[in-house]
Design a protein around this motif. Structure first.
Motif, PDB file in Angstrom:
ATOM      1  N   ILE A 209       0.836  -1.199   0.000  1.00 15.80           N
ATOM      2  CA  ILE A 209       0.000   0.000   0.000  1.00 15.80           C
ATOM      3  C   ILE A 209       0.870   1.248   0.000  1.00 15.80           C
ATOM      4  CG2 ILE A 209      -1.646   1.326   1.393  1.00 15.80           C
ATOM      5  CD1 ILE A 209      -2.817  -1.387   2.286  1.00 15.80           C
ATOM      6  N   ALA A 210       1.919   1.257   0.796  1.00 15.99           N
ATOM      7  CA  ALA A 210       2.798   2.421   0.869  1.00 15.99           C
ATOM      8  C   ALA A 210       3.513   2.662  -0.456  1.00 15.99           C
ATOM      9  CB  ALA A 210       3.812   2.227   1.991  1.00 15.99           C
ATOM     10  N   VAL A 211       3.986   1.591  -1.093  1.00 18.05           N
ATOM     11  CA  VAL A 211       4.677   1.732  -2.376  1.00 18.05           C
ATOM     12  C   VAL A 211       3.714   2.223  -3.452  1.00 18.05           C
ATOM     13  CG1 VAL A 211       5.816   0.428  -4.212  1.00 18.05           C
ATOM     14  CG2 VAL A 211       6.494   0.073  -1.853  1.00 18.05           C
ATOM     15  N   THR A 212       2.509   1.685  -3.459  1.00 16.60           N
ATOM     16  CA  THR A 212       1.522   2.106  -4.447  1.00 16.60           C
ATOM     17  C   THR A 212       1.170   3.585  -4.296  1.00 16.60           C
ATOM     18  OG1 THR A 212       0.583  -0.122  -4.479  1.00 16.60           O
ATOM     19  CG2 THR A 212      -0.791   1.648  -5.347  1.00 16.60           C
ATOM     20  N   LEU A 213       0.929   4.014  -3.066  1.00 16.79           N
ATOM     21  CA  LEU A 213       0.588   5.420  -2.842  1.00 16.79           C
ATOM     22  C   LEU A 213       1.746   6.351  -3.177  1.00 16.79           C
ATOM     23  CD1 LEU A 213      -1.486   5.199   0.449  1.00 16.79           C
ATOM     24  CD2 LEU A 213      -2.305   5.568  -1.879  1.00 16.79           C
ATOM     25  N   SER A 214       2.970   5.935  -2.868  1.00 21.32           N
ATOM     26  CA  SER A 214       4.107   6.801  -3.180  1.00 21.32           C
ATOM     27  C   SER A 214       4.347   6.892  -4.682  1.00 21.32           C
ATOM     28  CB  SER A 214       5.368   6.321  -2.459  1.00 21.32           C
ATOM     29  OG  SER A 214       5.718   5.026  -2.891  1.00 21.32           O
ATOM     30  N   VAL A 215       4.151   5.791  -5.399  1.00 27.72           N
ATOM     31  CA  VAL A 215       4.300   5.831  -6.859  1.00 27.72           C
ATOM     32  C   VAL A 215       3.234   6.731  -7.471  1.00 27.72           C
ATOM     33  CG1 VAL A 215       4.059   4.433  -8.956  1.00 27.72           C
ATOM     34  CG2 VAL A 215       5.486   3.632  -7.082  1.00 27.72           C
ATOM     35  N   LEU A 216       2.003   6.624  -7.007  1.00 23.10           N
ATOM     36  CA  LEU A 216       0.944   7.506  -7.509  1.00 23.10           C
ATOM     37  C   LEU A 216       1.247   8.963  -7.185  1.00 23.10           C
ATOM     38  CD1 LEU A 216      -2.255   5.424  -6.696  1.00 23.10           C
ATOM     39  CD2 LEU A 216      -1.199   5.827  -8.934  1.00 23.10           C
ATOM     40  N   GLY A 217       1.801   9.218  -6.006  1.00 17.22           N
ATOM     41  CA  GLY A 217       2.183  10.578  -5.642  1.00 17.22           C
ATOM     42  C   GLY A 217       3.262  11.131  -6.552  1.00 17.22           C
ATOM     43  N   PHE A 218       4.275  10.308  -6.861  1.00 11.37           N
ATOM     44  CA  PHE A 218       5.339  10.753  -7.771  1.00 11.37           C
ATOM     45  C   PHE A 218       4.790  11.015  -9.167  1.00 11.37           C
ATOM     46  CE2 PHE A 218       8.532   8.611  -4.877  1.00 11.37           C
ATOM     47  CZ  PHE A 218       9.076   9.809  -4.440  1.00 11.37           C
ATOM     48  N   LEU A 219       3.877  10.174  -9.625  1.00 11.85           N
ATOM     49  CA  LEU A 219       3.283  10.397 -10.935  1.00 11.85           C
ATOM     50  C   LEU A 219       2.474  11.697 -10.968  1.00 11.85           C
ATOM     51  CD1 LEU A 219       2.129   6.796 -11.926  1.00 11.85           C
ATOM     52  CD2 LEU A 219       3.984   8.129 -12.920  1.00 11.85           C
ATOM     53  N   LEU A 220       1.752  11.980  -9.897  1.00 14.87           N
ATOM     54  CA  LEU A 220       0.995  13.230  -9.839  1.00 14.87           C
ATOM     55  C   LEU A 220       1.924  14.440  -9.819  1.00 14.87           C
ATOM     56  CD1 LEU A 220      -1.917  12.341  -7.394  1.00 14.87           C
ATOM     57  CD2 LEU A 220      -2.044  12.842  -9.838  1.00 14.87           C
ATOM     58  N   ILE A 221       3.039  14.336  -9.112  1.00 12.94           N
ATOM     59  CA  ILE A 221       4.006  15.439  -9.096  1.00 12.94           C
ATOM     60  C   ILE A 221       4.567  15.674 -10.489  1.00 12.94           C
ATOM     61  CG2 ILE A 221       6.303  16.099  -8.276  1.00 12.94           C
ATOM     62  CD1 ILE A 221       5.561  14.810  -5.605  1.00 12.94           C
ATOM     63  N   ILE A 222       4.907  14.600 -11.199  1.00 15.46           N
ATOM     64  CA  ILE A 222       5.437  14.736 -12.559  1.00 15.46           C
ATOM     65  C   ILE A 222       4.396  15.363 -13.481  1.00 15.46           C
ATOM     66  CG2 ILE A 222       6.205  13.426 -14.582  1.00 15.46           C
ATOM     67  CD1 ILE A 222       7.549  11.497 -12.593  1.00 15.46           C
ATOM     68  N   LEU A 223       3.136  14.927 -13.362  1.00 14.45           N
ATOM     69  CA  LEU A 223       2.084  15.524 -14.177  1.00 14.45           C
ATOM     70  C   LEU A 223       1.877  17.003 -13.864  1.00 14.45           C
ATOM     71  CD1 LEU A 223      -0.600  12.699 -14.298  1.00 14.45           C
ATOM     72  CD2 LEU A 223       0.791  13.566 -16.181  1.00 14.45           C
ATOM     73  N   MET A 224       1.934  17.366 -12.604  1.00 17.76           N
ATOM     74  CA  MET A 224       1.804  18.770 -12.234  1.00 17.76           C
ATOM     75  C   MET A 224       2.940  19.596 -12.822  1.00 17.76           C
ATOM     76  SD  MET A 224       0.507  18.644  -8.271  1.00 17.76           S
ATOM     77  CE  MET A 224       1.186  20.254  -7.995  1.00 17.76           C
ATOM     78  N   ILE A 225       4.158  19.069 -12.766  1.00 15.28           N
ATOM     79  CA  ILE A 225       5.295  19.788 -13.335  1.00 15.28           C
ATOM     80  C   ILE A 225       5.126  19.943 -14.852  1.00 15.28           C
ATOM     81  CG2 ILE A 225       7.777  19.619 -13.807  1.00 15.28           C
ATOM     82  CD1 ILE A 225       8.056  18.351 -11.022  1.00 15.28           C
ATOM     83  N   LEU A 226       4.667  18.877 -15.505  1.00 14.39           N
ATOM     84  CA  LEU A 226       4.503  18.948 -16.959  1.00 14.39           C
ATOM     85  C   LEU A 226       3.458  19.977 -17.372  1.00 14.39           C
ATOM     86  CD1 LEU A 226       4.663  15.200 -17.979  1.00 14.39           C
ATOM     87  CD2 LEU A 226       6.306  16.979 -18.549  1.00 14.39           C
ATOM     88  N   PHE A 227       2.351  20.046 -16.633  1.00  9.01           N
ATOM     89  CA  PHE A 227       1.275  20.935 -17.042  1.00  9.01           C
ATOM     90  C   PHE A 227       1.428  22.361 -16.522  1.00  9.01           C
ATOM     91  CE2 PHE A 227      -0.998  16.883 -17.716  1.00  9.01           C
ATOM     92  CZ  PHE A 227      -1.340  17.087 -19.044  1.00  9.01           C
ATOM     93  N   LEU A 228       2.126  22.536 -15.417  1.00  7.38           N
ATOM     94  CA  LEU A 228       2.226  23.873 -14.850  1.00  7.38           C
ATOM     95  C   LEU A 228       3.465  24.647 -15.317  1.00  7.38           C
ATOM     96  CD1 LEU A 228       1.021  23.193 -11.213  1.00  7.38           C
ATOM     97  CD2 LEU A 228      -0.255  24.156 -13.117  1.00  7.38           C
ATOM     98  N   LEU A 229       4.406  23.992 -15.945  1.00 14.38           N
ATOM     99  CA  LEU A 229       5.598  24.725 -16.417  1.00 14.38           C
ATOM    100  C   LEU A 229       5.473  25.128 -17.855  1.00 14.38           C
ATOM    101  CD1 LEU A 229       8.571  22.959 -14.670  1.00 14.38           C
ATOM    102  CD2 LEU A 229       7.546  25.137 -14.156  1.00 14.38           C
TER     103      LEU A 229
END
Length: 68
Positions: free
Chosen positions: A48-68
């Motif tokens: 569960i911890a690994v899954t949530l952290s991977v989803l968090g990293f993916l969301l951070i990458i998506l935010m960087i891609l769309f907000l920059l």
């Protein structure tokens, strides 16, 4: 000539040096606390911890891609 008065102050105010310092600190924090944390977890909670952290990293990458 304009020279910075203190070179060490310049190093710690630059973003790459600050990010590197934070990364090294977090690395050693994880290295020295991983064994006690992993001894007290089950595979289910670890998954569960690994899954949530991977989803968090993916969301951070998506935010960087769309907000920059």
């Amino acid at each position: 000539m304009n020279r910075p008065a203190n070179n060490s102050a310049f190093v710690f105010t630059s973003p790459p040096a600050g990010a590197g310092f934070i990364a090294i600190t977090l690395f050693f924090l994880i290295v020295f606390t991983a064994n006690p944390i992993l001894n007290s977890t089950t595979l289910r909670t670890l998954g569960i911890a690994v899954t949530l952290s991977v989803l968090g990293f993916l969301l951070i990458i998506l935010m960087i891609l769309f907000l920059l």
